[in-house]
Design a protein around this motif. Structure first.
Motif, PDB file in Angstrom:
ATOM      1  N   PRO A 420       1.097  -1.100  -0.008  1.00  0.00           N
ATOM      2  CA  PRO A 420       0.163  -0.014   0.241  1.00  0.00           C
ATOM      3  C   PRO A 420       0.828   1.328   0.190  1.00  0.00           C
ATOM      4  O   PRO A 420       0.977   2.388   0.072  1.00  0.00           O
ATOM      5  N   MET A 421       1.806   1.159  -0.344  1.00  0.00           N
ATOM      6  CA  MET A 421       3.142   2.701   0.279  1.00  0.00           C
ATOM      7  C   MET A 421       3.148   3.137  -0.510  1.00  0.00           C
ATOM      8  O   MET A 421       2.572   2.762  -2.089  1.00  0.00           O
ATOM      9  N   TYR A 422       3.342   3.845  -1.381  1.00  0.00           N
ATOM     10  CA  TYR A 422       4.039   5.667  -2.383  1.00  0.00           C
ATOM     11  C   TYR A 422       4.731   5.034  -3.098  1.00  0.00           C
ATOM     12  O   TYR A 422       5.419   4.389  -3.015  1.00  0.00           O
ATOM     13  N   THR A 423       3.657   4.738  -4.516  1.00  0.00           N
ATOM     14  CA  THR A 423       4.219   4.469  -6.112  1.00  0.00           C
ATOM     15  C   THR A 423       4.488   4.891  -6.699  1.00  0.00           C
ATOM     16  O   THR A 423       2.680   5.500  -6.641  1.00  0.00           O
ATOM     17  N   PHE A 424       5.293   6.108  -7.518  1.00  0.00           N
ATOM     18  CA  PHE A 424       4.655   7.257  -8.643  1.00  0.00           C
ATOM     19  C   PHE A 424       4.057   6.680  -9.529  1.00  0.00           C
ATOM     20  O   PHE A 424       3.017   7.476 -10.154  1.00  0.00           O
ATOM     21  N   GLN A 425       4.087   5.556 -10.416  1.00  0.00           N
ATOM     22  CA  GLN A 425       3.226   5.507 -11.189  1.00  0.00           C
ATOM     23  C   GLN A 425       2.150   5.661 -10.972  1.00  0.00           C
ATOM     24  O   GLN A 425       0.987   5.794 -11.798  1.00  0.00           O
ATOM     25  N   ILE A 426       1.960   4.761  -9.692  1.00  0.00           N
ATOM     26  CA  ILE A 426      -0.134   4.607  -9.677  1.00  0.00           C
ATOM     27  C   ILE A 426      -0.776   6.026  -9.363  1.00  0.00           C
ATOM     28  O   ILE A 426      -1.261   6.083  -9.572  1.00  0.00           O
ATOM     29  N   GLN A 427       0.387   6.619  -8.267  1.00  0.00           N
ATOM     30  CA  GLN A 427      -0.251   7.696  -8.152  1.00  0.00           C
ATOM     31  C   GLN A 427      -0.401   9.196  -9.314  1.00  0.00           C
ATOM     32  O   GLN A 427      -1.054   9.780  -9.169  1.00  0.00           O
ATOM     33  N   MET A 428       0.827   8.797 -10.052  1.00  0.00           N
ATOM     34  CA  MET A 428       0.407  10.026 -11.316  1.00  0.00           C
ATOM     35  C   MET A 428      -0.396   9.918 -12.285  1.00  0.00           C
ATOM     36  O   MET A 428      -1.372  10.432 -12.342  1.00  0.00           O
ATOM     37  N   PHE A 429      -1.222   8.185 -12.219  1.00  0.00           N
ATOM     38  CA  PHE A 429      -2.426   7.730 -13.089  1.00  0.00           C
ATOM     39  C   PHE A 429      -3.337   8.266 -12.230  1.00  0.00           C
ATOM     40  O   PHE A 429      -4.526   9.072 -12.345  1.00  0.00           O
ATOM     41  N   ASN A 430      -3.657   8.564 -11.155  1.00  0.00           N
ATOM     42  CA  ASN A 430      -4.418   8.721 -10.045  1.00  0.00           C
ATOM     43  C   ASN A 430      -4.885  10.058 -10.353  1.00  0.00           C
ATOM     44  O   ASN A 430      -5.998  11.158 -10.292  1.00  0.00           O
ATOM     45  N   ALA A 431      -3.237  11.186 -10.434  1.00  0.00           N
ATOM     46  CA  ALA A 431      -4.254  12.429 -10.310  1.00  0.00           C
ATOM     47  C   ALA A 431      -4.320  12.706 -11.797  1.00  0.00           C
ATOM     48  O   ALA A 431      -4.961  14.094 -11.946  1.00  0.00           O
TER      49      ALA A 431
END
Length: 635
Positions: A420-431
């Motif tokens: 569940p920790m921060y992953t850049f690719q995931i957060q980029m697509f969330n944005a």
């Protein structure tokens, strides 16, 4: 709050190379970031005063190849200039930041350990073909693997450790013919593990010790007996993480060994030395340390990573996080660890008798000003009764009344693990307005040997788990538009992307990165091939060609329909370029919408180790592809 953009990848810092001074007051470490202006990774050297909590910057924006503590000083080795014949090493007094002395090392030699004020241990790769090939533009291949990811052609090359005498600048090789992988230093001995081979480098290793007093080498563990993952030593004792590979093959979990005897069994459950995947770590830091008070290491259990101490009374858990622990440094009775917990990237923590406390977050300002989607746990029980652990990350602009595109992310490995920790690719697509969901199917690490054992089953139970998890996500999150879901993955995740391409049309778009498509030729071209592929397939293309073809995504290319983008580093020697090219060629033959982008000079780990400009292009290619096929029709 600001939304995360692809270019924010170059603002996020990674922590590495944590060391401490002899008086235990100061901790020194690097924070590294990709610099788009100079096309390289630059590092700041940070000094943390453990008494006051104050941090100071010793050096800014430097290319640093090694760092080691010596008494109350720190020695920093800088990357040499392109045409330089030497590399500079500087000694700084940590308490004042004062430069005390400068040294020059021959280019190609890297500082490994400080033995004393007169002697260092250096690492160096020796090329037995250098004289024969120099200036001729040729490579001589006599061994397998003949090339290595990020290293180019490696046939005839051996990693070695050398004793360096500062006064007369002379060197003495200590490790003989061994191709060194791991090592540990005590006052009396240098312990090292590595392979001895003439034609094919196998998975097993030999463990030796060089005795400085007797100036002799002794064998502690002979070759052909175990795979060795890490080495640690204290006093007259040497410890290692090793596996005999007999029951579960080449990737069987390691046990803990001491002086030739098993100290603690993994019990087919404990993943000693392992941790969860995180795309914000740099890797390479110590995670296995021996001291007077015991043996310290990280252990993965499920989606948790624990820091433990093993002593005469057993195994003691010092910290337990649902996340990644990248590296460790032991200063007296205090551990300093770099860890990614929950929705944060790597931070520096202290672990002592009071518990685990965060000391330094290099990205604090960034996370205070940017929206981060928190993981929502979603598990599913498969047909075998096994629990598949997963998470869903909502778009940053989430509105329960709206419909959103969704993306399935598949990790590499396959013996890896998402969390569940921060992953850049995931957060980029969330944005960008995407749901992202990910899980740990069969083959993933941390859930026991039987769960992780995917030998002979690639594309079968793992694929079933991923489809079952996707069904569960779409059922639980009705706001995800089923007609606008895609998937992406790299390495093993790239294999699965290619496999999904030929086995279902439920996804509207796919991105396949650094993939595998054909197990007939991958064993002979990948740096891992002979040891990895044949172990995973449980056969060879000569013994059972139909079984090999059965597990190759290329076999099913005639059933492909989904638009697919291929991304591949040209110098990828882990999953070689031809693997992506073959699948791409098949897509063109069968008129499947497809595109391929190759990256000059890049390796398997493009997103973590590639050039800044290529990282940006990589991320933007993914975004453009998914926007085209998942948002185009809706907008």
């Amino acid at each position: 709050m600001n939304q995360i953009r692809p270019e924010d990848y170059f603002h996020l810092k990674k922590i590495t190379n944590t060391v401490h001074t002899e008086d235990l007051r100061y901790v020194v470490f690097l924070t590294s970031v990709s610099d788009r202006k100079v096309y390289r990774t630059n590092s700041d050297v940070i000094i943390l005063d453990t008494e006051t909590g104050r941090t100071d910057i010793l050096e800014r924006r430097k290319q640093i190849t090694a760092m080691a503590a010596s008494g109350c000083d720190v020695l920093i080795q800088y990357a040499p200039a392109y045409r330089a014949k030497t590399a500079k090493v500087c000694r700084y007094e940590v308490s004042t930041g004062k430069l005390k002395e400068t040294y020059e090392l021959e280019k190609g030699y890297t500082l490994k350990y400080i033995r004393n004020d007169k002697e260092w241990i250096l690492s160096h790769t020796e090329d037995r073909h250098e004289e024969e090939t120099k200036g001729k533009g040729i490579h001589i291949l006599e061994e397998f693997p003949y090339w290595g990811d990020g290293r180019g052609y490696i046939s005839g090359k051996r990693n070695g450790l050398y004793l360096y005498f500062l006064k007369d600048k002379k060197m003495e090789k200590l490790t003989g013919e061994v191709h060194v992988a791991g090592s540990a230093l005590t006052e009396d001995c240098l312990y090292y593990s590595g392979r001895i081979f003439d034609t094919v480098m196998g998975p097993s290793a030999e463990l030796r010790a060089y005795d400085f007093k007797e100036k002799k080498v002794r064998v502690i563990l002979e070759d052909k007996l175990q795979r060795i993952d890490a080495v640690a030593a204290y006093g007259n004792d040497v410890f290692w993480l090793g596996s005999d590979m007999k029951k579960y093959g080449n990737h069987q979990l390691s046990d803990i060994w001491k002086n030739g005897e098993m100290l603690l069994s993994c019990e087919e459950h404990y993943a000693f030395g392992k941790t969860l995947y995180c795309d914000m770590t740099a890797g390479g830091d110590p995670f296995f340390i021996a001291a007077e008070t015991g043996l310290y290491l990280r252990v993965q259990e499920g989606t948790h990573t624990k820091v433990v101490r093993i002593d005469g009374e057993g195994m003691h858990v010092l910290a337990d996080i649902e996340g990644n622990i990248s590296g460790m440094d032991l200063a007296g009775n205090t551990l300093y660890v770099t860890a990614a917990v929950a929705d944060e990237a790597l931070c520096l923590y202290r672990i002592d008798e009071t518990g685990m406390k965060k000391l330094y977050d290099p990205n604090q300002a960034f996370f205070r000003s940017h929206t981060v989607s928190k993981a929502e746990s979603l598990n599913v029980v498969d047909q075998r009764g096994d629990t598949v652990h997963g998470w869903v990350f909502k778009p940053h602009d989430y509105d329960e009344t709206k419909q959103y595109p969704g993306l399935l992310m598949v990790h590499g490995g396959p013996r890896s693990c998402n969390g569940p920790m921060y992953t850049f690719q995931i957060q980029m697509f969330n944005a960008l307005g995407y749901f992202v969901f990910t899980c740990n199917p069969h083959g993933s690490e941390g859930f026991g040997e039987k769960f992780a054992d995917l030998r002979g089953q690639w594309g079968e139970i793992d694929f079933e788990d991923l489809m079952l998890f996707t069904d569960k996500v779409l059922e639980a999150y009705q706001m995800i538009d089923r007609t606008r879901t895609g998937m992406f993955g790299g390495s093993y995740g790239g294999f699965m992307a290619n496999w999904i391409e030929g086995h279902t049309d439920r996804f509207a778009a796919i991105v396949s990165n650094a993939s595998i498509s054909n197990f007939f030729n991958d064993p002979m071209t990948s740096e891992l091939g002979i040891n990895f592929d044949f172990n995973e397939l449980q056969t060879t293309c000569w013994d059972d060609p139909s079984e090999v073809w059965k597990h190759s995504p290329l076999k099913y290319a005639d059933q492909a329909k989904t638009p697919i983008l291929f991304l591949h580093g040209i110098e990828d020697h882990n999953c070689p370029l031809d693997q992506g090219l073959q699948m791409f060629g098949a897509m063109k033959y069968f008129n499947v919408p497809s595109r391929m982008v190759t990256f000059e000079g890049e390796w398997h780990t493009l997103l973590s180790a590639g050039s800044p400009e290529h990282k940006m292009l990589f991320l933007n290619e993914m975004i453009s592809w998914f926007d085209q096929w998942l948002k185009g029709s809706a907008e």
